[in-house]
Design an enzyme around this catalytic site. Structure first.
Site, PDB file in Angstrom:
ATOM      1  N   GLU A  24      34.900  37.320  36.679  1.00  0.00           N
ATOM      2  CA  GLU A  24      33.509  37.652  37.006  1.00  0.00           C
ATOM      3  C   GLU A  24      32.779  38.309  35.837  1.00  0.00           C
ATOM      4  OE1 GLU A  24      33.910  40.169  40.446  1.00  0.00           O
ATOM      5  OE2 GLU A  24      34.351  38.501  41.779  1.00  0.00           O
ATOM      6  N   GLN A  58      44.189  47.193  40.052  1.00  0.00           N
ATOM      7  CA  GLN A  58      43.948  47.497  41.460  1.00  0.00           C
ATOM      8  C   GLN A  58      45.243  47.648  42.254  1.00  0.00           C
ATOM      9  OE1 GLN A  58      40.719  44.229  41.517  1.00  0.00           O
ATOM     10  NE2 GLN A  58      40.063  45.650  43.118  1.00  0.00           N
TER      11      GLN A  58
END
Ligand code: IFM
Length: 438
Positions: free
Chosen positions: A166, A29
């Protein structure tokens, strides 16, 4: 905790000295140029509207980015290591990126920022992705070999690890919703991928502990996206059942596997997974908002039932983020008290928002943080809090539109500008004190 508990008459909350205040980010990211992973291939194939490209050029700009974090009184920083840089082709190991991450950790330590290292944050090397990725059992040992390299290189330098970011969001996004590579929508594969992630976590846990040193003991967790599933129609028994079942699969199953060594196999039968038992030293918690679910033909994107776009929830859902997500700070309080029963310390590894209005971003952060403080008063043992994110970054299928940063990034010039929310949060970090926000 009732909404009234957020009223301005409440006392401030105080956080203990040494509380690990920081921000989180992830390699793909922010780094830029991660050309050997499956997300890059997905972007190049035109499956998303924008490519991560140069992202925030954090690969080279990390020293000045860390200086900004220090100027905002941060004491910790969470980042992820990019497997595909270290092993761009099967069995072809590159030392230079490993050395880069050693330098990143040293740069953090030099600035008194505690490193929190994530080993898998949504991206997988293209060479193994093309062999089935997380659906191929081979990935467990492959991941182990990569972790071994990283653990050796960072020996004596890192205490806090998050093996997989996650996992259940990963499974949802990539194997149920199909909005990330490989773009699959298949419940069976979703279960298999989850099982491989549990095994990979357990293996990584053992490797990280084997490389820990007495003065740098390993503290290993996953970064769990703590879902909070609400029946869309609270009076409807089927909606309630859908919410409970989803909670079981999304929240409970992975945690039970890595604490108790039991896993819900396809067909929802419990199977033993002894190698995973007791592989959690602290619980990393990511929280963003509640999800509303209703009964109906299970479609892609849900384990059971259907998601709801919240449009008709005008009473329960009073505020939404730029992503359209529900804002409900009280829920983080309940989540922390729920997981307190594990008897482990907890660490907020992600919490934050994209709001067009920075004042609304600050309000979101302050109210969630206040709820964390209240949970601590109620007995939750918290190690720290990382806001998502240090700076604006590439938000996967949504591209660069969403801006989660407490630091704004001008992608044309790569200039950084600290947002007011970042400064206000920095004051909390400096004083260890937060007043309630109405
Ligand atoms: O940007 C993501 C991050 O990669 C994982 N957790 C949620 C963030 C916001 O969507």
């Amino acid at each position: 905790m009732a909404a009234a508990e957020f009223s301005g008459e409440l006392p401030p909350v105080h956080f203990p000295p040494g509380f690990l205040w920081g921000a989180a980010a992830a390699a793909h990211q922010v780094e830029g140029g991660n050309i050997h992973n499956d997300w890059w291939a997905w972007e190049q194939a035109g499956r998303v509207k924008e490519s991560s490209g140069r992202a925030c050029e954090h690969w080279t700009r990390y020293p000045s980015d860390f200086d900004l974090a220090v100027s905002l009184n941060h004491r910790a920083h969470r980042f992820s290591v990019e497997w595909s840089r270290i092993e761009p082709k099967e069995g072809e190991w590159h030392d230079e990126p490993v050395q880069h991450y050693v330098e990143v950790v040293d740069a953090l330590r030099k600035r008194n920022l505690e490193p929190i290292v994530t080993l898998h944050h949504f991206t997988t090397p293209q060479w193994i992705a093309s062999q089935g990725g997380w659906n191929n059992p081979k990935i467990v040992d492959a991941f182990g070999r990569y972790v071994e390299r990283v653990a050796k290189a960072l020996k004596g330098r890192v205490r806090f690890w998050a093996t997989i970011n996650e996992p259940m969001v990963y499974v949802n996004m990539h194997y149920l919703e199909g909005i990330g590579p490989p773009g699959v929508r298949d419940l069976r594969q979703a279960f298999r991928v989850t099982e491989h992630m549990i095994q990979a976590h357990a293996l990584a846990y053992k490797i990280l502990h084997a490389h820990a040193t007495p003065d740098m003991p390993a503290k290993v967790s996953i970064a769990m996206h703590a879902g909070f599933f609400v029946p869309c129609r609270p009076w409807h028994p089927l909606d309630r059942m859908v919410a409970t079942l989803t909670d079981q699969v999304f929240n409970v199953a992975f945690i039970e596997a890595i604490t108790e060594g039991r896993w819900i196999a396809p067909g929802i039968a419990k199977v033993r997974m002894p190698q995973a038992k007791g592989t959690l030293d602290y619980l990393g918690v990511n929280y963003y908002g509640r999800q509303f679910l209703r009964a109906g033909k299970g479609g892609p994107g849900q384990w059971v039932g259907q998601g709801c776009n919240l449009d008709h929830h005008t009473r329960q859902v009073t505020e939404r983020t730029g992503m359209g997500w529900d804002v409900h700070p009280q829920t983080i309080y309940h989540i922390l008290l729920r997981w307190k029963r594990l008897g482990l310390p907890m660490f907020i590894l992600e919490n934050g928002t994209w709001m067009d209005d920075d004042a609304a971003r600050w309000r979101y952060i302050a109210r969630h943080l206040y709820a964390v403080g209240r949970a601590m008063q109620a007995g939750a043992n918290m190690l720290g809090y990382c806001v998502w994110s240090l700076m604006d970054n590439f938000e996967w299928a949504h591209g660069f539109g969403p801006r989660f940063g407490i630091i704004e990034v001008d992608y044309a010039t790569q200039e950084r500008r600290i947002r007011e929310s970042g400064r206000k949060l920095g004051e909390v970090y400096r004083t260890n004190r937060l007043d309630p926000t109405p």
